[in-house]
Design a protein around this motif. Structure first.
Motif, short mmCIF file in Angstrom:
data_model
loop_
_atom_site.label_atom_id
_atom_site.label_comp_id
_atom_site.label_asym_id
_atom_site.label_seq_id
_atom_site.Cartn_x
_atom_site.Cartn_y
_atom_site.Cartn_z
N SER A 81 -4.42 3.47 -4.95
CA SER A 81 -5.06 2.78 -6.07
C SER A 81 -3.96 2.34 -7.03
O SER A 81 -2.80 2.74 -6.91
CB SER A 81 -6.07 3.69 -6.78
OG SER A 81 -5.42 4.82 -7.33
N ARG A 82 -4.33 1.52 -7.99
CA ARG A 82 -3.35 1.00 -8.94
C ARG A 82 -2.69 2.13 -9.70
O ARG A 82 -3.33 3.11 -10.08
CB ARG A 82 -4.07 0.04 -9.90
CG ARG A 82 -3.14 -0.70 -10.85
CD ARG A 82 -3.93 -1.71 -11.68
NE ARG A 82 -3.06 -2.39 -12.63
CZ ARG A 82 -2.77 -1.93 -13.83
NH1 ARG A 82 -3.28 -0.77 -14.24
NH2 ARG A 82 -1.98 -2.61 -14.64
N GLY A 133 3.27 11.31 1.04
CA GLY A 133 2.20 10.33 1.13
C GLY A 133 2.36 9.36 2.27
O GLY A 133 1.40 9.01 2.95
N VAL A 134 3.59 8.91 2.48
CA VAL A 134 3.91 7.91 3.52
C VAL A 134 5.22 8.30 4.18
O VAL A 134 6.15 8.76 3.51
CB VAL A 134 4.05 6.50 2.91
CG1 VAL A 134 4.50 5.49 3.96
CG2 VAL A 134 2.74 6.05 2.29
N ARG A 135 5.29 8.12 5.47
CA ARG A 135 6.56 8.32 6.16
C ARG A 135 6.89 7.10 7.01
O ARG A 135 6.00 6.34 7.40
CB ARG A 135 6.53 9.59 7.02
CG ARG A 135 5.63 9.53 8.23
CD ARG A 135 5.57 10.88 8.91
NE ARG A 135 4.74 10.86 10.11
CZ ARG A 135 4.16 11.93 10.64
NH1 ARG A 135 4.34 13.12 10.07
NH2 ARG A 135 3.41 11.84 11.72
N LEU A 136 8.16 6.94 7.26
CA LEU A 136 8.64 5.85 8.11
C LEU A 136 8.77 6.40 9.52
O LEU A 136 9.56 7.29 9.78
CB LEU A 136 10.00 5.36 7.59
CG LEU A 136 10.61 4.14 8.28
CD1 LEU A 136 9.71 2.92 8.14
CD2 LEU A 136 12.00 3.85 7.71
N ASP A 137 7.97 5.87 10.43
CA ASP A 137 7.89 6.38 11.80
C ASP A 137 8.17 5.25 12.77
O ASP A 137 7.31 4.41 13.03
CB ASP A 137 6.51 6.98 12.04
CG ASP A 137 6.37 7.67 13.39
OD1 ASP A 137 7.38 7.73 14.11
OD2 ASP A 137 5.27 8.14 13.71
N GLU A 160 0.83 -1.20 0.00
CA GLU A 160 0.00 0.00 0.00
C GLU A 160 0.87 1.25 0.00
O GLU A 160 0.59 2.23 -0.72
CB GLU A 160 -0.91 0.00 1.23
CG GLU A 160 -1.99 -1.07 1.22
CD GLU A 160 -2.70 -1.17 2.55
OE1 GLU A 160 -3.94 -1.35 2.54
OE2 GLU A 160 -2.04 -1.08 3.61
N ALA A 161 1.91 1.23 0.81
CA ALA A 161 2.80 2.39 0.93
C ALA A 161 3.47 2.72 -0.40
O ALA A 161 3.63 3.90 -0.74
CB ALA A 161 3.85 2.15 2.01
N ARG A 162 3.86 1.71 -1.15
CA ARG A 162 4.50 1.96 -2.45
C ARG A 162 3.55 2.68 -3.39
O ARG A 162 3.93 3.65 -4.05
CB ARG A 162 4.97 0.63 -3.06
CG ARG A 162 6.18 0.02 -2.37
CD ARG A 162 6.76 -1.11 -3.19
NE ARG A 162 5.91 -2.29 -3.17
CZ ARG A 162 6.02 -3.28 -2.29
NH1 ARG A 162 6.92 -3.21 -1.33
NH2 ARG A 162 5.23 -4.34 -2.36
N ARG A 163 2.31 2.21 -3.46
CA ARG A 163 1.33 2.84 -4.35
C ARG A 163 1.04 4.28 -3.90
O ARG A 163 0.98 5.20 -4.72
CB ARG A 163 0.04 2.02 -4.40
CG ARG A 163 0.19 0.65 -5.04
CD ARG A 163 -1.16 0.01 -5.29
NE ARG A 163 -1.89 -0.27 -4.05
CZ ARG A 163 -1.83 -1.41 -3.38
NH1 ARG A 163 -1.06 -2.40 -3.82
NH2 ARG A 163 -2.55 -1.59 -2.28
N GLY A 213 5.80 1.60 -12.66
CA GLY A 213 4.61 1.54 -11.82
C GLY A 213 4.96 1.92 -10.39
O GLY A 213 5.40 3.04 -10.12
N ASP A 214 4.78 0.98 -9.45
CA ASP A 214 5.12 1.25 -8.06
C ASP A 214 6.33 0.42 -7.60
O ASP A 214 6.54 0.23 -6.41
CB ASP A 214 3.93 0.97 -7.14
CG ASP A 214 3.48 -0.49 -7.19
OD1 ASP A 214 4.06 -1.28 -7.97
OD2 ASP A 214 2.54 -0.85 -6.45
N ARG A 215 7.14 -0.03 -8.57
CA ARG A 215 8.31 -0.84 -8.23
C ARG A 215 9.59 -0.19 -8.76
O ARG A 215 9.61 0.34 -9.88
CB ARG A 215 8.18 -2.24 -8.83
CG ARG A 215 7.12 -3.12 -8.19
CD ARG A 215 7.18 -4.52 -8.75
NE ARG A 215 8.48 -5.14 -8.53
CZ ARG A 215 8.86 -6.30 -9.08
NH1 ARG A 215 8.04 -6.94 -9.89
NH2 ARG A 215 10.05 -6.81 -8.83
#
Length: 368
Positions: A246-247, A229-233, A25-28, A299-301
């Motif tokens: 989403s895709r 969008g996402v952080r490492l906490d 989810e985090a990657r997307r 994509g997300d990779r």
């Protein structure tokens, strides 16, 4: 600045609506938040969403402030960034970053911030105090003759009739300009053959409201979180309340080493198990990949790395190496080849060549 923005910053800072997400989810979320899904279309709106562009003179391919935009927009007009900066003034340059003009009140709070206790900050404070004469000279010259490149100030200083003990070295003038810029006394008012043109800040920046430093810090942190969008906490992947999952398709692009998707190396490892470092500072014999290697995003990779070098004189893009990550999809070759052709077109290259350092899984697509 709006009250809604301030309220959002306070709410997010308080930890409201934060959700832990899986790596998939985090990657997307991260790719969509950074507009690397092909959804963005304009230079200004892209920068406003990202929050800033980092600047650097390294141009093995293109300077990062342009390459970051290409990764998202493809074949955009580089002159548009200059128009937005110097003609329309919808962006401004400060401290080696390009910012949206609506964030000027927040950056002005940083300009006003007291000097800290780090060694360089103590030195800077003392330097400005000891070199008061040089400071007065720079401000006076800019008031009378600005905007000016630094070489104009240096040459004029050498001819000055005043006592010029501190004008003996170019480094001192350079430091004075940098520190006055950082403190908001002078501004970058243009570029001439890549060199900054300096002017008084009061003549270049518009009037703005005053935002307290603590509030500015909260708002800037909220904007950074939203853009990522996402952080490492503490080992957890936490999504911003407004993050969308989403895709993202299979779009292929290459990332600047300064791209915020991979700028936090710990987060990049947590999301993709992708260890990345800029090897230009590594002795050649010890480099694993190359001098200026770009991550390949599909994509997300993150599926590999590529080392493109642009020869401006020959108008040729040389791909010195392509490297696949473990488990990289075999069918990614055509997408990588299209991204190389897109990069070449944007740079103005009329020729593309590949070295022998191409993984076998993509060799047919990249060499045909």
């Amino acid at each position: 600045m709006t009250e809604i923005t301030r309220a959002e910053a306070r709410r997010t800072a308080a930890g409201a609506q934060l959700t832990e997400v899986s790596p998939a989810e985090a990657r997307r979320i991260a790719v969509r938040a950074q507009l690397l899904d092909g959804s963005t279309t304009g230079v200004l709106s892209t920068i406003q969403r990202l929050g800033f562009l980092q600047m650097d003179p390294i141009s093995t391919v293109a300077p990062p402030q342009y390459l970051v935009l290409w990764s998202r927009l493809g074949n955009f007009d580089r002159a548009e960034l200059d128009r937005l900066l110097w003609d329309e003034k919808k962006l401004f340059e400060w401290n080696a970053f390009i910012w949206p003009i609506e964030d000027l009140p927040l950056i002005r709070a940083r300009m006003r911030e007291r000097w800290g206790h780090y060694k360089w900050q103590r030195w800077a404070k003392e330097f400005l105090k000891e070199e008061a004469g040089l400071r007065r000279y720079v401000l006076r010259e800019l008031e009378q003759r600005g905007p000016l490149p630094s070489r104009e100030l240096e040459h004029h200083a050498a001819r000055a009739n005043e006592r010029t003990v501190w004008w003996g070295t170019r480094a001192q003038l350079t430091w004075m300009l940098e520190l006055l810029h950082r403190r908001g006394r002078i501004a970058v008012a243009g570029r001439q053959s890549g060199q900054r043109l300096w002017d008084l800040a009061e003549r270049w920046y518009p009037e703005t409201e005053t935002v307290p430093m603590a509030e500015a810090r909260r708002i800037l942190e909220e904007k950074r979180f939203r853009a990522l969008g996402v952080r490492l906490d503490k080992g957890r992947l936490v999504a911003h309340p407004e993050a969308l999952d989403s895709r993202v398709g299979t779009r292929v692009t290459f990332l600047s080493p300064f791209d915020r998707l991979i700028h936090d190396r710990d987060r990049a490892e947590a999301l993709w198990d992708f260890f990345y470092r800029l090897e230009m500072y590594v002795p050649k014999a010890k480099r694993e990949y190359g001098y200026y290697v770009l991550p390949i995003l599909r994509g997300d990779r993150l599926i590999g790395r590529i080392e493109p070098v642009y020869d401006r004189k020959a108008e040729a893009l040389h791909v010195k190496g392509v490297f696949a990550e473990p488990g990289a999809p075999v069918g990614a070759g055509p997408g990588i080849a299209r991204a190389v052709r897109s990069l070449a077109k944007w740079l103005g290259a009329t020729e593309v060549s590949y070295s022998r350092r191409v993984p076998s899984v993509w060799a047919d697509s990249l060499r045909n």
